[in-house]
Design a protein around this motif. Sequence first.
Motif, PDB file in Angstrom:
ATOM      1  N   LEU A 159       0.874  -1.262   0.123  1.00 47.14           N
ATOM      2  CA  LEU A 159      -0.197  -0.003   0.169  1.00 47.14           C
ATOM      3  C   LEU A 159       0.837   1.182   0.110  1.00 47.14           C
ATOM      4  O   LEU A 159       0.598   1.942  -0.713  1.00 47.14           O
ATOM      5  N   ALA A 160       1.919   1.375   0.912  1.00 40.95           N
ATOM      6  CA  ALA A 160       2.797   2.408   0.717  1.00 40.95           C
ATOM      7  C   ALA A 160       3.629   2.541  -0.507  1.00 40.95           C
ATOM      8  O   ALA A 160       3.846   3.774  -0.818  1.00 40.95           O
ATOM      9  N   MET A 161       4.007   1.579  -1.065  1.00 36.24           N
ATOM     10  CA  MET A 161       4.808   1.603  -2.580  1.00 36.24           C
ATOM     11  C   MET A 161       3.591   2.296  -3.338  1.00 36.24           C
ATOM     12  O   MET A 161       4.083   3.235  -4.066  1.00 36.24           O
ATOM     13  N   THR A 162       2.670   1.902  -3.441  1.00 38.66           N
ATOM     14  CA  THR A 162       1.425   2.544  -4.264  1.00 38.66           C
ATOM     15  C   THR A 162       1.153   4.027  -3.811  1.00 38.66           C
ATOM     16  O   THR A 162       1.149   4.906  -4.748  1.00 38.66           O
ATOM     17  N   ALA A 163       0.963   4.316  -2.659  1.00 33.42           N
ATOM     18  CA  ALA A 163       0.639   5.649  -2.263  1.00 33.42           C
ATOM     19  C   ALA A 163       1.892   6.680  -2.570  1.00 33.42           C
ATOM     20  O   ALA A 163       1.876   7.572  -2.932  1.00 33.42           O
ATOM     21  N   SER A 164       3.031   6.149  -2.461  1.00 32.38           N
ATOM     22  CA  SER A 164       4.335   7.006  -2.643  1.00 32.38           C
ATOM     23  C   SER A 164       4.350   7.229  -4.063  1.00 32.38           C
ATOM     24  O   SER A 164       4.744   8.339  -4.723  1.00 32.38           O
ATOM     25  N   LEU A 165       3.968   6.265  -4.939  1.00 33.09           N
ATOM     26  CA  LEU A 165       3.916   6.532  -6.413  1.00 33.09           C
ATOM     27  C   LEU A 165       2.856   7.532  -6.852  1.00 33.09           C
ATOM     28  O   LEU A 165       2.957   8.406  -7.696  1.00 33.09           O
ATOM     29  N   GLY A 166       1.700   7.393  -6.303  1.00 31.81           N
ATOM     30  CA  GLY A 166       0.488   8.302  -6.434  1.00 31.81           C
ATOM     31  C   GLY A 166       0.665   9.711  -5.872  1.00 31.81           C
ATOM     32  O   GLY A 166       0.275  10.562  -6.497  1.00 31.81           O
ATOM     33  N   LEU A 167       1.350   9.866  -4.613  1.00 30.19           N
ATOM     34  CA  LEU A 167       1.664  11.076  -4.220  1.00 30.19           C
ATOM     35  C   LEU A 167       2.595  12.094  -5.297  1.00 30.19           C
ATOM     36  O   LEU A 167       2.488  13.176  -5.205  1.00 30.19           O
ATOM     37  N   ILE A 168       3.455  11.332  -5.900  1.00 29.09           N
ATOM     38  CA  ILE A 168       4.359  12.033  -6.891  1.00 29.09           C
ATOM     39  C   ILE A 168       3.504  12.031  -8.343  1.00 29.09           C
ATOM     40  O   ILE A 168       3.742  12.969  -8.896  1.00 29.09           O
ATOM     41  N   THR A 169       2.803  11.071  -8.664  1.00 30.24           N
ATOM     42  CA  THR A 169       2.205  11.078  -9.884  1.00 30.24           C
ATOM     43  C   THR A 169       1.019  12.142 -10.006  1.00 30.24           C
ATOM     44  O   THR A 169       0.853  12.961 -11.033  1.00 30.24           O
ATOM     45  N   GLN A 170       0.280  12.089  -8.895  1.00 26.18           N
ATOM     46  CA  GLN A 170      -0.902  13.139  -9.178  1.00 26.18           C
ATOM     47  C   GLN A 170      -0.568  14.565  -9.161  1.00 26.18           C
ATOM     48  O   GLN A 170      -1.416  15.451  -9.503  1.00 26.18           O
ATOM     49  N   GLY A 181     -11.598  16.953 -16.404  1.00 29.81           N
ATOM     50  CA  GLY A 181     -12.885  17.396 -16.095  1.00 29.81           C
ATOM     51  C   GLY A 181     -13.184  17.236 -14.527  1.00 29.81           C
ATOM     52  O   GLY A 181     -12.765  16.770 -13.721  1.00 29.81           O
ATOM     53  N   GLY A 182     -14.589  17.922 -14.463  1.00 37.37           N
ATOM     54  CA  GLY A 182     -15.137  17.742 -13.052  1.00 37.37           C
ATOM     55  C   GLY A 182     -14.516  18.457 -11.794  1.00 37.37           C
ATOM     56  O   GLY A 182     -13.661  19.459 -12.322  1.00 37.37           O
ATOM     57  N   PHE A 183     -14.466  17.658 -11.022  1.00 40.97           N
ATOM     58  CA  PHE A 183     -13.783  18.225  -9.651  1.00 40.97           C
ATOM     59  C   PHE A 183     -12.348  18.031  -9.645  1.00 40.97           C
ATOM     60  O   PHE A 183     -11.899  18.323  -8.643  1.00 40.97           O
ATOM     61  N   TRP A 184     -11.834  17.133 -10.553  1.00 38.66           N
ATOM     62  CA  TRP A 184     -10.542  16.772 -10.429  1.00 38.66           C
ATOM     63  C   TRP A 184      -9.518  18.039 -10.742  1.00 38.66           C
ATOM     64  O   TRP A 184      -8.309  18.038 -10.383  1.00 38.66           O
ATOM     65  N   ASP A 185      -9.949  19.174 -11.641  1.00 39.03           N
ATOM     66  CA  ASP A 185      -9.171  20.035 -12.118  1.00 39.03           C
ATOM     67  C   ASP A 185      -8.771  21.017 -10.938  1.00 39.03           C
ATOM     68  O   ASP A 185      -7.663  21.135 -10.868  1.00 39.03           O
ATOM     69  N   PRO A 186      -9.618  21.333 -10.187  1.00 42.78           N
ATOM     70  CA  PRO A 186      -9.067  22.265  -8.988  1.00 42.78           C
ATOM     71  C   PRO A 186      -8.610  21.647  -7.842  1.00 42.78           C
ATOM     72  O   PRO A 186      -8.312  22.392  -6.852  1.00 42.78           O
ATOM     73  N   ALA A 187      -8.746  20.219  -7.708  1.00 41.76           N
ATOM     74  CA  ALA A 187      -8.384  19.633  -6.309  1.00 41.76           C
ATOM     75  C   ALA A 187      -6.722  19.624  -6.209  1.00 41.76           C
ATOM     76  O   ALA A 187      -5.991  19.613  -7.288  1.00 41.76           O
ATOM     77  N   PRO A 188      -6.476  19.862  -5.016  1.00 40.68           N
ATOM     78  CA  PRO A 188      -5.163  20.129  -4.631  1.00 40.68           C
ATOM     79  C   PRO A 188      -4.316  18.860  -4.702  1.00 40.68           C
ATOM     80  O   PRO A 188      -4.981  17.733  -4.613  1.00 40.68           O
ATOM     81  N   SER A 189      -3.050  18.625  -5.019  1.00 42.97           N
ATOM     82  CA  SER A 189      -2.011  17.379  -4.856  1.00 42.97           C
ATOM     83  C   SER A 189      -1.909  17.158  -3.334  1.00 42.97           C
ATOM     84  O   SER A 189      -1.875  18.012  -2.540  1.00 42.97           O
ATOM     85  N   GLY A 190      -1.420  15.873  -3.245  1.00 39.47           N
ATOM     86  CA  GLY A 190      -0.958  15.501  -1.945  1.00 39.47           C
ATOM     87  C   GLY A 190      -2.058  15.201  -0.956  1.00 39.47           C
ATOM     88  O   GLY A 190      -3.236  15.099  -1.053  1.00 39.47           O
ATOM     89  N   PHE A 191      -1.559  15.351   0.326  1.00 41.38           N
ATOM     90  CA  PHE A 191      -2.663  15.046   1.421  1.00 41.38           C
ATOM     91  C   PHE A 191      -3.517  16.054   1.707  1.00 41.38           C
ATOM     92  O   PHE A 191      -4.679  16.033   2.494  1.00 41.38           O
ATOM     93  N   SER A 192      -3.275  17.364   1.244  1.00 40.48           N
ATOM     94  CA  SER A 192      -4.150  18.502   1.206  1.00 40.48           C
ATOM     95  C   SER A 192      -5.327  18.231   0.850  1.00 40.48           C
ATOM     96  O   SER A 192      -6.383  18.995   1.260  1.00 40.48           O
ATOM     97  N   ILE A 193      -5.569  17.206   0.006  1.00 37.83           N
ATOM     98  CA  ILE A 193      -7.073  16.815  -0.553  1.00 37.83           C
ATOM     99  C   ILE A 193      -7.953  16.486   0.683  1.00 37.83           C
ATOM    100  O   ILE A 193      -8.963  16.706   0.318  1.00 37.83           O
ATOM    101  N   LEU A 194      -7.339  16.118   1.595  1.00 40.13           N
ATOM    102  CA  LEU A 194      -7.950  15.673   2.794  1.00 40.13           C
ATOM    103  C   LEU A 194      -9.051  16.810   3.321  1.00 40.13           C
ATOM    104  O   LEU A 194      -9.973  16.529   4.160  1.00 40.13           O
ATOM    105  N   ASN A 195      -8.498  18.030   3.311  1.00 44.22           N
ATOM    106  CA  ASN A 195      -9.217  19.261   3.580  1.00 44.22           C
ATOM    107  C   ASN A 195     -10.508  19.575   2.869  1.00 44.22           C
ATOM    108  O   ASN A 195     -11.277  20.457   3.142  1.00 44.22           O
ATOM    109  N   GLN A 196     -10.677  18.673   1.704  1.00 48.27           N
ATOM    110  CA  GLN A 196     -11.631  19.099   0.880  1.00 48.27           C
ATOM    111  C   GLN A 196     -12.755  18.201   1.110  1.00 48.27           C
ATOM    112  O   GLN A 196     -12.382  17.038   1.603  1.00 48.27           O
TER     113      GLN A 196
END
Length: 140
Positions: A20-31, A38-53
């Motif tokens: 899970l951590a290997m997938t997460a670390s790859l995702g944290l860089i890739t995103q 489109g949709g709500f993905w465009d203005p979404a912040p990267s990283g863990f700050s998305i948890l504030n949304q």
Amino acid sequence: SDDRTGFRNLQAAEIKHGRLAMTASLGLITQHYFRFPGGFWDPAPSGFSILNQNYGGLGVWWTFTAAGIFEAFIWDQDDKKEPGNFGDPLNLRMYSDEMRLKEINNGRMAMISVVGIAAAEYATGLDAVQQLGLPAIKCR
């Protein structure tokens, strides 16, 4: 014995958390670079700050739900195999003691990396790529 069963359970948990951590670390860089269009993905912040949304919480809910389904119904650990061995579904023929050890060690490093990325993002407000001083580019 109980010690053997307990060790197998802990080792299986370590391997699952490492994967899970290997997938997460790859995702944290890739995103940082790639987004769904489109949709709500465009203005979404990267990283863990998305948890504030609001939709960040929804994503966490879906992730835990999917993980629970996989854990309960799909990834059933066979007691005859070593912990974390779910066969070779893609027929890559790469499952060996050497690759298993590499996976465990890479998983351990990834667990430390994800915690480090989270701590640095909390302290600086910068996502994983911005922490390295790399520029943001839009790939859409």
